[in-house]
Structure formats: structure tokens, C-alpha cells
Scaffold this motif. Structure first.
Motif, PDB file in Angstrom:
ATOM      1  N   SER A  87       0.854  -1.092   0.025  1.00 59.87           N
ATOM      2  CA  SER A  87       0.042   0.197  -0.176  1.00 59.87           C
ATOM      3  C   SER A  87       1.201   1.708   0.201  1.00 59.87           C
ATOM      4  N   VAL A  88       2.212   1.070   1.163  1.00 62.60           N
ATOM      5  CA  VAL A  88       2.742   2.510   1.165  1.00 62.60           C
ATOM      6  C   VAL A  88       3.967   3.401  -0.272  1.00 62.60           C
ATOM      7  N   ILE A  89       3.938   2.036  -1.198  1.00 59.02           N
ATOM      8  CA  ILE A  89       4.469   2.253  -2.299  1.00 59.02           C
ATOM      9  C   ILE A  89       3.709   2.290  -3.303  1.00 59.02           C
ATOM     10  N   ASN A  90       2.733   1.492  -3.422  1.00 59.37           N
ATOM     11  CA  ASN A  90       1.964   2.117  -4.734  1.00 59.37           C
ATOM     12  C   ASN A  90       1.264   3.300  -4.338  1.00 59.37           C
ATOM     13  N   GLU A  91       0.395   3.224  -2.894  1.00 58.29           N
ATOM     14  CA  GLU A  91      -0.745   4.577  -3.026  1.00 58.29           C
ATOM     15  C   GLU A  91      -0.449   5.750  -1.863  1.00 58.29           C
ATOM     16  N   MET A  92       1.634   5.449  -1.649  1.00 60.60           N
ATOM     17  CA  MET A  92       2.100   6.114  -0.642  1.00 60.60           C
ATOM     18  C   MET A  92       1.322   6.505   0.733  1.00 60.60           C
ATOM     19  N   ARG A  93       0.028   5.630   0.966  1.00 64.48           N
ATOM     20  CA  ARG A  93      -0.905   5.924   2.412  1.00 64.48           C
ATOM     21  C   ARG A  93      -0.569   4.239   2.490  1.00 64.48           C
ATOM     22  N   LEU A  94      -1.193   4.613   4.434  1.00 58.21           N
ATOM     23  CA  LEU A  94      -0.832   2.931   4.356  1.00 58.21           C
ATOM     24  C   LEU A  94      -1.736   2.345   4.463  1.00 58.21           C
ATOM     25  N   PRO A  95      -2.669   0.821   4.502  1.00 58.60           N
ATOM     26  CA  PRO A  95      -3.588   0.387   4.458  1.00 58.60           C
ATOM     27  C   PRO A  95      -4.915   1.101   5.144  1.00 58.60           C
ATOM     28  N   ASN A  96      -5.466   1.806   6.262  1.00 61.04           N
ATOM     29  CA  ASN A  96      -6.074   2.513   6.560  1.00 61.04           C
ATOM     30  C   ASN A  96      -6.178   4.078   6.622  1.00 61.04           C
ATOM     31  N   SER A  97      -5.338   4.564   4.906  1.00 64.33           N
ATOM     32  CA  SER A  97      -5.452   5.651   4.261  1.00 64.33           C
ATOM     33  C   SER A  97      -4.546   6.521   5.020  1.00 64.33           C
ATOM     34  N   ILE A  98      -3.508   6.653   5.958  1.00 64.83           N
ATOM     35  CA  ILE A  98      -3.102   7.316   6.376  1.00 64.83           C
ATOM     36  C   ILE A  98      -1.742   7.476   5.323  1.00 64.83           C
ATOM     37  N   LEU A  99      -1.885   8.892   5.486  1.00 66.66           N
ATOM     38  CA  LEU A  99      -0.444   9.207   4.617  1.00 66.66           C
ATOM     39  C   LEU A  99       0.963   8.388   4.885  1.00 66.66           C
ATOM     40  N   TRP A 100       1.740   7.752   4.390  1.00 69.42           N
ATOM     41  CA  TRP A 100       2.647   7.185   4.853  1.00 69.42           C
ATOM     42  C   TRP A 100       3.948   6.738   3.545  1.00 69.42           C
ATOM     43  N   PRO A 101       5.174   7.471   2.787  1.00 66.77           N
ATOM     44  CA  PRO A 101       5.522   6.969   1.716  1.00 66.77           C
ATOM     45  C   PRO A 101       6.949   6.410   1.534  1.00 66.77           C
ATOM     46  N   ILE A 102       7.585   6.029   2.705  1.00 65.41           N
ATOM     47  CA  ILE A 102       8.292   4.932   2.578  1.00 65.41           C
ATOM     48  C   ILE A 102       8.373   4.244   3.457  1.00 65.41           C
ATOM     49  N   PRO A 103       8.462   2.588   2.871  1.00 64.51           N
ATOM     50  CA  PRO A 103       8.387   1.383   3.672  1.00 64.51           C
ATOM     51  C   PRO A 103       8.944   1.565   5.010  1.00 64.51           C
ATOM     52  N   ILE A 104       8.724   1.023   6.309  1.00 68.91           N
ATOM     53  CA  ILE A 104       9.827   0.745   7.337  1.00 68.91           C
ATOM     54  C   ILE A 104       9.883  -0.773   7.616  1.00 68.91           C
ATOM     55  N   VAL A 105      10.909  -1.657   6.897  1.00 66.77           N
ATOM     56  CA  VAL A 105      10.545  -2.789   7.225  1.00 66.77           C
ATOM     57  C   VAL A 105      11.653  -3.214   7.709  1.00 66.77           C
ATOM     58  N   PHE A 106      11.727  -4.276   8.812  1.00 64.72           N
ATOM     59  CA  PHE A 106      13.262  -5.229   9.229  1.00 64.72           C
ATOM     60  C   PHE A 106      13.563  -6.342   8.534  1.00 64.72           C
ATOM     61  N   ASP A 107      14.234  -6.070   8.031  1.00 69.76           N
ATOM     62  CA  ASP A 107      14.987  -7.329   7.063  1.00 69.76           C
ATOM     63  C   ASP A 107      16.058  -8.123   7.429  1.00 69.76           C
ATOM     64  N   LEU A 108      15.067  -9.390   8.080  1.00 69.40           N
ATOM     65  CA  LEU A 108      15.856 -10.922   8.786  1.00 69.40           C
ATOM     66  C   LEU A 108      17.267 -11.343   8.205  1.00 69.40           C
ATOM     67  N   THR A 109      18.245 -10.837   8.847  1.00 70.37           N
ATOM     68  CA  THR A 109      19.622 -11.081   8.443  1.00 70.37           C
ATOM     69  C   THR A 109      20.196 -12.403   8.987  1.00 70.37           C
TER      70      THR A 109
END
Lengths: 410, 410
Positions: B59-81
Motif C-alpha cells: 500500500s505504501v509503495i503503490n498508494e503512498m498510504r497505509l492500508p488505513n489510508s493514512i499518508l505514509w511514503p516509505i516502507p519501514i521494514v525489518f529485513d531478516l539477516t
């Protein structure tokens, strides 16, 4: 014959009532009244359509409102310096310097306690206050009624380059694409401190608007009216402000210069309120108020014209005031600063109008930190061309200055 | 044990589920994840409560919004090293540099197309873009879930002097009586052009508020995170901005300095949007956006971070952006100017970060028109104290720099 004033329908009715100006009872007016007739007719003083009645004066001085509750701080009165025979509903002719100027529909001839009028407006009875003096010098009777201009003033150079009616102001703003216009009122030749007041005010008015194509403009609106000995001559005020944009110190993209015919009352806070009304009539959205706005001597505290707005509901204001502290040159910062944003108070070098005047009187070019060299050069050129050699008002200038405008024979 | 994060009731439920940190399955995280855990827990990244799920990223990368429609532009992800064995609802322990840091309630372990993620956020697939490179370097699996901090970072000097959580920011603003706070984001040692961006922004944010007791403040919020060779060292950025108010160039009455732990993504316009979210979480009301905000190389046009706001409904923004053009030194005006307000474009002397760096590298004191002498002196002092002799990041600095914060044993 064109009638400049309010309401088309009303005009037609009035036109029916009088056929020829020469058939009317006529009254010759002094400069102040002539200027105010022009300002009323073009809408600078809207919603006024004419000179105030007893009830209007009473409401304005006591409540700072017109009887219809609209904010209005200063009586606009027509004192009768010559006798007329008129009753309510009569149409009279008004001449200025012997030329037809306007017609008036008489509403009332009345007396008013001038001491009370002065004291309420100026918060002092001291006759040394020029506004008090003006009020006490009014004749004993006042003539009230709506006016229509019948003879448009033709302004002389350099005034003609800067004359804009309220309607023309709005048209220019529209053409420039300005959505916000911050007005800077002046009766001064600009020093650098004035530039920064304008620039800071631009940012304040621009708020968070994008600046790619500026949609915010600065209107420098000069007050042209009664002069006092030692004032800068009117022609110099206009042409030096024009130089600021001509020589790039304030970009042409955001700068417009015009004037309003108005005799300063020096009413400090109350006059500040009047200035918001005049400038909202020009289509401005923001108004700069610096130190000692419209003040004189020590009758008002330096920021008293800021404080009056604490007691005015912003819904009553048609313009947003922008309150700025005085600027100074800060040698430590190497720039024009102010007490809010710079902490080098001990080193500040304040702009002194009187010091600047004395330097200019001695024909010494001030440092460019204080006055742009082009501004000084134009000031001196204007002095020769219009000031009989002086950039400051002298007795001789008052006697021999060229007229601001001419009236045709109509 | 204090749990720093969201919602008291939720915390109590979570606390019931895990008894002792040492009993939990644990995962050691890298610096980026540790910093983001801290930022999430204190509320810098509110409304996020943890790391994003597949649907959230999508949702963030396609719509620039969280699924609840709140504006959010960049993924905040925890990559599993490293590998873990976890299913939805499991509580796991997170350590950093071997110390307990947080607990997490697992929501999902997922894969995502990293090329797509990079391209949507950065508008390029070019691996030379540091944000793209970071994204492509993420491990193949992502761990999603809410986090709670269990071990608060203890910041070292000089960071400790400027560390404020979002709640503490708001408390300081309240205490100072600031009703409007305009934030200036920086990763730079200040030159004079930066000062005037802040001062002009102050006027823009102050709008028509009276200035007798300033109710508008400037928050200088430094981004502390991943460093690149040649960047100014973090300690110098903080201490030189501190010098600006210490030595009166920006009055203490309107100045506050703090920092946010965040690895710059250099996402230009999308990162500008993220910065509005972070700063509204700090209680700021206005955010300065100058030229090349959060940009890198030539991936974004100079004012692209301004333009993105054309497509964002202002009701979605919790802060007002203030858009400023780049400043320059105008030798004709003798002051810091910009293209909107001064017409001397041909004579302008632009601030060149790289020229300034090269002068400083040669240990030459720049002209005070460009850098305040006290700022230069403190920069050089900080270089000795914290930068192994260099004001700029070197390989050696990256290896040997003092830690920003410590974690106790808990």
C-alpha cells in the motif's frame, strides 16, 4: 457627465434631480475636503459614501464603529468654512480651486463638541498634537451627505505614474497573479531597514505558499497629503521607492508602488485601524505595522498601534495585520536584524531618521549599509527637479510646489 | 521493566505473554533496525507501532498510504539477516550489540520484490542511488510486527545535550510558550545561507502573530544516522548549530536544537513527506523545504520535493510545508538574498557546499560572509575532539567514532 461614486441605480436617480452643475448652489472646498471627496468617490474610504452625520461621528468616536456596527475609527467630516442655505435632500455643487469637482446630496448640517471629538480619537487634548489641532481648527458647523465626483483629477508627473484607483489596484493584482498582497505604508524615503521590513513581511504574508511563481506581492502605498516642514517631498518618496525595484533591491516580480490621497491624522492606533480599511479597499490581504505606526511625538507608545488589534475581533478586520519590530543594523551579523531573531542587542546600530536627514541635508551620501546609492542619487535629482533644491519640505516648496493633479473645466 | 511504546492496555496484555527476556527466542539487529526500533517506540514514526507487513509495504509503495489510508511514503521494514523460527503471535526478543533492546510480537514473515520496492519509492532502479542500493541489499525475508522498547538508550555527550523524545519536544515547546514551531532539518554545519532560510521561515510560520513575546520558535532537527565519507561528522553538526544561538546569530528566544535517529534514504520528494510526519510527531507546525531536500545526485530536480505537495490534500498533512528558494550572497544588496525578492541574479554568489568543504579541508577560515567565525572555530575544535582531527567523516571515523548511545544490561 460621468459620476464617480457608488451604486448605478442611485446615480441615475440623483442625475434626474439635477440638470446642470451651473444651476446648483455651489460651495468651494479646501484641499483636505477635496482630497477626501476624491478618496470617497473612488472607494478608498468604502463603505463611506460621503461625509458623516452627527450620529455617525458620535458612534465612531465612542464605539469605533459606524451606527451599522462596521468598524470605523476616525470621523470623516466636512467642516463648513463658508455659508450655505441647504436642507436635507438638496443637491449642491462642490468646487475646488474654482473648478467643478463633485455634487453632494445634503443629509444634515450639525455641530459637534470638537474637544470631545479630538480627545476620543487622539486620547489627548494637547493642541500640540497635529490631529487635535486640526480638529479644533475645524469650523463650527459640519455638512453631512453623500457625494459623487463629476470631474476626475488628472494627475501630473510623477504622480500620474503611480495613480491607481481601488478598482485599478485589484485589476493589477489580478493581472500579476497575486493572491496575497502585503501593503507597506510609507511617508519616507526608504533606508535599508525599510527594505527588510518589506521582505520579512513578504514571508509572513506568503505563509506556506510555494514561491516558484510568486503569488504574494508587496504594495508600497505612499500617503500623499498635508506636508510638514522637514518631511521628505512627495515626489522624492515616490521616485526613491520606485528606484528600489528599478535597481533590483526589491524584485519587480513582487513590487508595486501607488499612493493614497490622505492627510495624516497621526492618530496612532486608531489611524492604524483606518489604514487596514483603506488597504482592504485596494484589495490588499496583509498590512505591515512597524514601530510608531501613524504616531507623532510621544503621544503613543512605540507599539501601541499593534496593541489596539488585541481588542478587535479578527472577523471585523478585512486584512491581516503583520506586526514587525524595528530593524537595526547588526555589525556582528553583518546584516539588518531585529530583536526577535538576533541576540546582539548591545551592538545594534539603530536606524535614525533624524541622523539620516542631517547627513542628507549636508549633501553627504550615507553609507550604503543605510541607504542605497541609487536611492540617494534619485533623491538629490528629485530635490532639484521638484523641491527647489531641497529633498525636504520648505516654506518655499509649500508655496511653489507643482500641483498633484489638475481639474478640467468640465 | 519499562516498556516504551504504544498503548498501556496493550502493553499489559503483552507483558502477560512473556515472563523474562532471557526465555525468549532472540534476534540480533543491525544499526538501522536498532535506530528504527528506538524511533518507533518513542513515537517519532507514529502511527507506526512496528515494522510493516506485506500489505502495508504494498500500500505504501503503490498508494503512498497505509492500508488505513493514512499518508505514509516509505516502507519501514525489518529485513531478516539471521534465521528465526516464529509464527504469528510469537513474542521474540531483540538485541543490539548483544544487549537487550526490545520485544516484538510477530505478525508475518514475508518476501517482497525489492526491485519494485526500490523503483516505486525512488523513481529509479539505479543501484548508484544510495536508497536503491540499501533496498536491494536488504535480506530476502522481512519480519513484521509491533515492537516495545525495553532498554532505553543512554546517549553520550554531546548527543545527550540535544536528545529529546517527541513527548519531551512538546513539553519544551509548551514551556517556552511557542504556539508555532517551524522545523529546519539539517545534516550540515551551518553557513549564513542556512541562517536566513531559518529566519525567513520564522516570518513565514509566524504569519501575523504579534512578536512582542515570540510565540513562534525554530526547531533545528538534525538527522543522525548512516554516514557517508565526506559528510560532516555528527558531533560537529550538533555543536556548530548550537553555536549559532550561543553566539547570538539566532536568538535563544526562538531557537531549539535536537536530533532524530534516522538513516537518510535520499528519497527526495517521498522523504520530504516522511519528514513532515516525523516532525508533526514532535509537535512542530511548519516544516522548511529548501532546494534539493533529501535528494542525492541528479535523481530529483532541485524543487521536486516542493512539487510533491501539489498532489497531497492539505488535510492529509499534519504540518504546513514552507517552501523556500535557495539563498545566495548578493554583493549589490550586501546581504543574503533569494531570486524571489532580489533582481540581481547576474551578480549572485551562490553558496557552494563543496567549495566550502574544500576551504575547510585546507584549514582556511572561510569569509565571515559565508561562515560565522565561531562556527568555524567550534567545527575545528570538534574535529580534534571527536573526528580524529577531521571535521569530515573518514574511514577511520566510521571505525573508531564514539558510540552515539549505550545500552545498559537491563
Amino acid at each position: 457627465m460621468n459620476l464617480i461614486g457608488h451604486g448605478r441605480v442611485e446615480i441615475i436617480e440623483r442625475v434626474r434631480k439635477f440638470r446642470e452643475f451651473r444651476e446648483l448652489q455651489k460651495i468651494e472646498v479646501k484641499r483636505q475636503i477635496a482630497h477626501e471627496i476624491i478618496s470617497i468617490a473612488y472607494g478608498f474610504l468604502s463603505p463611506l459614501k460621503g461625509f458623516m452625520t452627527y450620529d455617525e461621528v458620535d458612534s465612531v468616536i465612542n464605539e469605533m464603529r459606524l451606527p451599522n456596527s462596521i468598524l470605523w475609527p476616525i470621523p470623516i467630516v466636512f467642516d463648513l468654512t463658508s455659508k450655505i442655505n441647504a436642507k436635507e435632500g438638496d443637491i449642491i455643487g462642490i468646487t475646488y480651486l474654482g473648478k467643478p469637482l463633485a455634487i453632494m446630496e445634503v443629509k444634515e448640517i450639525f455641530s459637534y463638541d470638537k474637544v470631545k471629538m479630538a480627545e476620543r480619537v487622539y486620547k489627548t487634548k494637547d493642541v500640540k498634537h497635529p490631529g487635535v489641532k486640526r480638529t479644533l481648527n475645524y469650523a463650527d458647523k459640519f455638512l453631512a451627505g453623500d457625494i459623487w465626483l463629476i470631474n476626475e483629477p488628472i494627475f501630473n508627473v510623477p504622480y500620474s505614474n503611480f495613480w491607481l484607483t481601488p478598482r485599478m489596484h485589484r485589476e493589477v493584482f489580478e493581472k500579476k497573479g497575486w493572491k496575497r498582497i502585503v501593503v507597506f505604508q510609507t511617508r519616507n524615503v526608504p533606508h535599508t531597514g525599510h527594505e527588510y521590513l518589506m521582505k520579512y513581511a513578504w514571508f509572513a504574508a506568503n505563509e506556506n505558499e510555494k514561491v516558484d511563481e510568486p503569488k504574494t506581492g508587496i504594495l508600497v502605498n505612499v500617503v500623499i497629503g498635508e506636508k510638514r516642514i522637514g518631511d521628505y517631498i512627495d515626489e522624492a518618496i515616490l521616485l526613491t521607492h520606485d528606484a528600489l525595484s528599478k535597481y533590483g533591491y526589491i524584485s519587480k516580480k513582487v513590487h508595486l508602488l501607488s499612493f493614497t490621497l490622505w492627510d495624516m491624522r497621526y492618530a496612532g492606533p486608531r489611524e492604524a485601524v483606518l489604514h487596514t480599511i483603506i488597504r482592504s479597499n485596494l484589495g490588499c490581504t496583509h498590512h505591515v505595522f512597524g514601530r510608531d505606526h501613524a504616531g507623532v511625538g510621544n503621544y503613543y507608545s512605540p507599539y501601541e498601534a499593534h496593541k489596539i488589534f488585541d481588542n478587535i475581533d479578527e472577523r471585523d478586520l478585512l486584512i491581516k495585520p503583520i506586526f514587525l519590530r524595528e530593524n537595526y543594523y547588526c555589525p556582528k551579523c553583518g546584516s539588518i536584524e531585529n530583536e526577535i531573531l538576533c541576540d546582539h542587542k548591545d551592538e545594534k546600530q539603530e536606524f535614525s531618521g533624524s541622523l539620516l536627514r542631517s547627513v542628507i541635508l549636508d549633501e553627504v551620501k550615507p553609507t550604503k549599509i543605510v541607504m542605497r546609492p541609487e536611492v540617494y542619487d534619485i533623491l538629490m535629482k528629485t530635490a532639484k527637479e521638484y523641491g527647489l533644491g531641497s529633498p525636504f519640505v520648505t516654506e518655499e516648496y509649500l508655496e511653489k510646489r507643482q500641483k498633484i493633479f489638475e481639474l478640467g473645466e468640465e
